[in-house]
Design a protein around this motif. Sequence first.
Motif, PDB file in Angstrom:
ATOM      1  N   LEU A  27       0.803  -1.050   0.077  1.00  0.00           N
ATOM      2  CA  LEU A  27      -0.140   0.048   0.420  1.00  0.00           C
ATOM      3  C   LEU A  27       1.386   1.351  -0.130  1.00  0.00           C
ATOM      4  O   LEU A  27       0.305   1.576  -0.358  1.00  0.00           O
ATOM      5  CB  LEU A  27      -0.578  -0.084   1.069  1.00  0.00           C
ATOM      6  CG  LEU A  27      -1.615   1.463   1.474  1.00  0.00           C
ATOM      7  CD1 LEU A  27      -2.408   1.075  -0.079  1.00  0.00           C
ATOM      8  CD2 LEU A  27      -2.804   1.282   2.554  1.00  0.00           C
ATOM      9  N   PRO A  28       2.352   1.474   0.808  1.00  0.00           N
ATOM     10  CA  PRO A  28       2.210   2.066   1.055  1.00  0.00           C
ATOM     11  C   PRO A  28       3.442   2.857  -0.431  1.00  0.00           C
ATOM     12  O   PRO A  28       3.154   3.936  -0.878  1.00  0.00           O
ATOM     13  CB  PRO A  28       3.690   2.386   2.385  1.00  0.00           C
ATOM     14  CG  PRO A  28       2.661   1.179   3.178  1.00  0.00           C
ATOM     15  CD  PRO A  28       2.219   0.193   2.034  1.00  0.00           C
ATOM     16  N   LEU A  29       3.288   1.449  -1.175  1.00  0.00           N
ATOM     17  CA  LEU A  29       4.212   1.689  -2.520  1.00  0.00           C
ATOM     18  C   LEU A  29       3.296   1.979  -3.858  1.00  0.00           C
ATOM     19  O   LEU A  29       2.766   2.923  -4.546  1.00  0.00           O
ATOM     20  CB  LEU A  29       4.526   0.400  -2.761  1.00  0.00           C
ATOM     21  CG  LEU A  29       5.479   0.493  -4.490  1.00  0.00           C
ATOM     22  CD1 LEU A  29       6.528   1.305  -4.941  1.00  0.00           C
ATOM     23  CD2 LEU A  29       5.706  -0.668  -5.075  1.00  0.00           C
ATOM     24  N   TRP A  30       2.172   1.746  -3.491  1.00  0.00           N
ATOM     25  CA  TRP A  30       0.490   1.864  -4.511  1.00  0.00           C
ATOM     26  C   TRP A  30       0.604   3.887  -4.078  1.00  0.00           C
ATOM     27  O   TRP A  30       0.185   3.993  -5.174  1.00  0.00           O
ATOM     28  CB  TRP A  30      -0.445   1.655  -4.948  1.00  0.00           C
ATOM     29  CG  TRP A  30       0.005  -0.194  -3.932  1.00  0.00           C
ATOM     30  CD1 TRP A  30      -1.305  -1.463  -3.308  1.00  0.00           C
ATOM     31  CD2 TRP A  30       0.191  -0.821  -5.275  1.00  0.00           C
ATOM     32  NE1 TRP A  30       0.097  -2.718  -3.686  1.00  0.00           N
ATOM     33  CE2 TRP A  30       0.189  -2.049  -4.862  1.00  0.00           C
ATOM     34  CE3 TRP A  30       1.286  -1.103  -6.143  1.00  0.00           C
ATOM     35  CZ2 TRP A  30       0.783  -3.296  -5.338  1.00  0.00           C
ATOM     36  CZ3 TRP A  30       1.262  -1.606  -6.845  1.00  0.00           C
ATOM     37  CH2 TRP A  30       1.780  -3.078  -6.368  1.00  0.00           C
ATOM     38  N   ARG A  31       0.909   4.238  -2.752  1.00  0.00           N
ATOM     39  CA  ARG A  31       0.613   5.863  -3.002  1.00  0.00           C
ATOM     40  C   ARG A  31       1.273   6.743  -3.303  1.00  0.00           C
ATOM     41  O   ARG A  31       0.536   7.716  -3.558  1.00  0.00           O
ATOM     42  CB  ARG A  31       0.812   5.260  -1.090  1.00  0.00           C
ATOM     43  CG  ARG A  31      -1.105   5.315  -1.095  1.00  0.00           C
ATOM     44  CD  ARG A  31      -0.949   5.557   0.863  1.00  0.00           C
ATOM     45  NE  ARG A  31      -2.133   5.398   1.301  1.00  0.00           N
ATOM     46  CZ  ARG A  31      -2.131   4.297   2.166  1.00  0.00           C
ATOM     47  NH1 ARG A  31      -0.987   4.493   3.783  1.00  0.00           N
ATOM     48  NH2 ARG A  31      -3.545   4.885   2.889  1.00  0.00           N
ATOM     49  N   VAL A  32       2.387   6.554  -3.921  1.00  0.00           N
ATOM     50  CA  VAL A  32       3.668   6.579  -4.393  1.00  0.00           C
ATOM     51  C   VAL A  32       4.312   6.598  -5.840  1.00  0.00           C
ATOM     52  O   VAL A  32       4.360   7.142  -6.523  1.00  0.00           O
ATOM     53  CB  VAL A  32       5.529   7.364  -3.771  1.00  0.00           C
ATOM     54  CG1 VAL A  32       5.136   7.392  -2.221  1.00  0.00           C
ATOM     55  CG2 VAL A  32       5.764   5.835  -3.949  1.00  0.00           C
ATOM     56  N   THR A  33       2.989   5.602  -5.861  1.00  0.00           N
ATOM     57  CA  THR A  33       3.514   5.367  -8.015  1.00  0.00           C
ATOM     58  C   THR A  33       2.783   6.498  -8.391  1.00  0.00           C
ATOM     59  O   THR A  33       1.561   6.591  -8.423  1.00  0.00           O
ATOM     60  CB  THR A  33       2.607   3.379  -7.821  1.00  0.00           C
ATOM     61  OG1 THR A  33       3.941   2.988  -6.845  1.00  0.00           O
ATOM     62  CG2 THR A  33       2.806   3.185  -9.200  1.00  0.00           C
ATOM     63  N   GLU A  34       3.407   6.571  -9.497  1.00  0.00           N
ATOM     64  CA  GLU A  34       3.087   6.973 -11.287  1.00  0.00           C
ATOM     65  C   GLU A  34       2.179   5.788 -12.003  1.00  0.00           C
ATOM     66  O   GLU A  34       2.469   5.586 -12.421  1.00  0.00           O
ATOM     67  CB  GLU A  34       3.800   7.981 -10.990  1.00  0.00           C
ATOM     68  CG  GLU A  34       3.948   9.105 -10.769  1.00  0.00           C
ATOM     69  CD  GLU A  34       3.170  10.776 -10.267  1.00  0.00           C
ATOM     70  OE1 GLU A  34       2.105  10.148 -10.689  1.00  0.00           O
ATOM     71  OE2 GLU A  34       3.064  10.160  -8.938  1.00  0.00           O
ATOM     72  N   PHE A  35       0.584   6.367 -11.994  1.00  0.00           N
ATOM     73  CA  PHE A  35       0.380   5.283 -13.026  1.00  0.00           C
ATOM     74  C   PHE A  35       0.138   6.643 -14.378  1.00  0.00           C
ATOM     75  O   PHE A  35      -0.475   7.606 -13.851  1.00  0.00           O
ATOM     76  CB  PHE A  35      -1.342   4.663 -12.587  1.00  0.00           C
ATOM     77  CG  PHE A  35      -1.000   3.863 -11.121  1.00  0.00           C
ATOM     78  CD1 PHE A  35      -1.114   2.633 -11.420  1.00  0.00           C
ATOM     79  CD2 PHE A  35      -1.044   4.372 -10.279  1.00  0.00           C
ATOM     80  CE1 PHE A  35      -0.223   1.277 -10.254  1.00  0.00           C
ATOM     81  CE2 PHE A  35      -1.018   3.633  -8.458  1.00  0.00           C
ATOM     82  CZ  PHE A  35      -0.486   2.739  -9.119  1.00  0.00           C
ATOM     83  N   TYR A  36       0.628   5.331 -15.331  1.00  0.00           N
ATOM     84  CA  TYR A  36       0.258   6.345 -16.389  1.00  0.00           C
ATOM     85  C   TYR A  36      -0.716   6.030 -17.506  1.00  0.00           C
ATOM     86  O   TYR A  36      -0.270   4.666 -18.295  1.00  0.00           O
ATOM     87  CB  TYR A  36       1.452   6.291 -17.075  1.00  0.00           C
ATOM     88  CG  TYR A  36       1.916   6.888 -18.255  1.00  0.00           C
ATOM     89  CD1 TYR A  36       1.664   9.053 -18.325  1.00  0.00           C
ATOM     90  CD2 TYR A  36       2.035   6.707 -19.877  1.00  0.00           C
ATOM     91  CE1 TYR A  36       1.650   9.167 -19.450  1.00  0.00           C
ATOM     92  CE2 TYR A  36       1.909   7.857 -20.435  1.00  0.00           C
ATOM     93  CZ  TYR A  36       2.139   8.445 -20.537  1.00  0.00           C
ATOM     94  OH  TYR A  36       1.808   9.281 -21.908  1.00  0.00           O
ATOM     95  N   THR A  37      -1.972   6.750 -17.739  1.00  0.00           N
ATOM     96  CA  THR A  37      -2.515   6.098 -19.196  1.00  0.00           C
ATOM     97  C   THR A  37      -2.328   7.254 -19.955  1.00  0.00           C
ATOM     98  O   THR A  37      -3.022   6.696 -20.759  1.00  0.00           O
ATOM     99  CB  THR A  37      -4.017   6.309 -18.532  1.00  0.00           C
ATOM    100  OG1 THR A  37      -4.383   7.162 -18.024  1.00  0.00           O
ATOM    101  CG2 THR A  37      -4.231   5.322 -17.046  1.00  0.00           C
ATOM    102  N   GLY A  38      -1.509   8.166 -20.147  1.00  0.00           N
ATOM    103  CA  GLY A  38      -1.975   9.030 -21.048  1.00  0.00           C
ATOM    104  C   GLY A  38      -2.990   9.913 -20.841  1.00  0.00           C
ATOM    105  O   GLY A  38      -3.140  11.199 -22.206  1.00  0.00           O
TER     106      GLY A  38
END
Length: 181
Positions: A27-38
Amino acid sequence: QWYQRRVRQAVVSTQSTGEMRALTKALPLWRVTEFYTGDTTEDEQTKMGVVGTVEKLLQCPDTFDEAELFKGPAAGEILGEFLTHFRNITSIMDCVTCDKCRLWGKIQIRGLGTALKILFSPGPVTELQLDRGEIQTIFNAFNQLSHSLHYVQEFRKQMETTSPHLPPSPNPFSGFGRNEL
């Protein structure tokens, strides 16, 4: 038949609770991960959806403790043997002739491999480097498993309704601390 049912229960339980534990541990990783969809709006919605879903998983009882999995004097040997078998399964998937089956099998195996990477990597989870494919497969594998468990429950209910003369089947996922599986 009893043995096959118990093996199936153990595999499904380990996979589902292991993947769930990995998702919540990260969860801490998901909070700082940048999700790129365009699309920046969709990127933010994706991140909120991922974090929200994983936060809901935290409400489930924690039934998997990775610290207990490989411990004791032979832990290193057991872990090495486990990884060897895991790699063998991955290579066996290459021999599956049905393209759809091979694709879904590889997604499941890579998703489980990503879960193991999260669970057993040393150091803070926020320093873990997951590539886009690993993130996609862990969520796809968990989604597929969740749907499968839902349909097993639905089929069981349907069988009990349409065949009242049959005794109700026991919950194939009972005994693992999660009756809602």
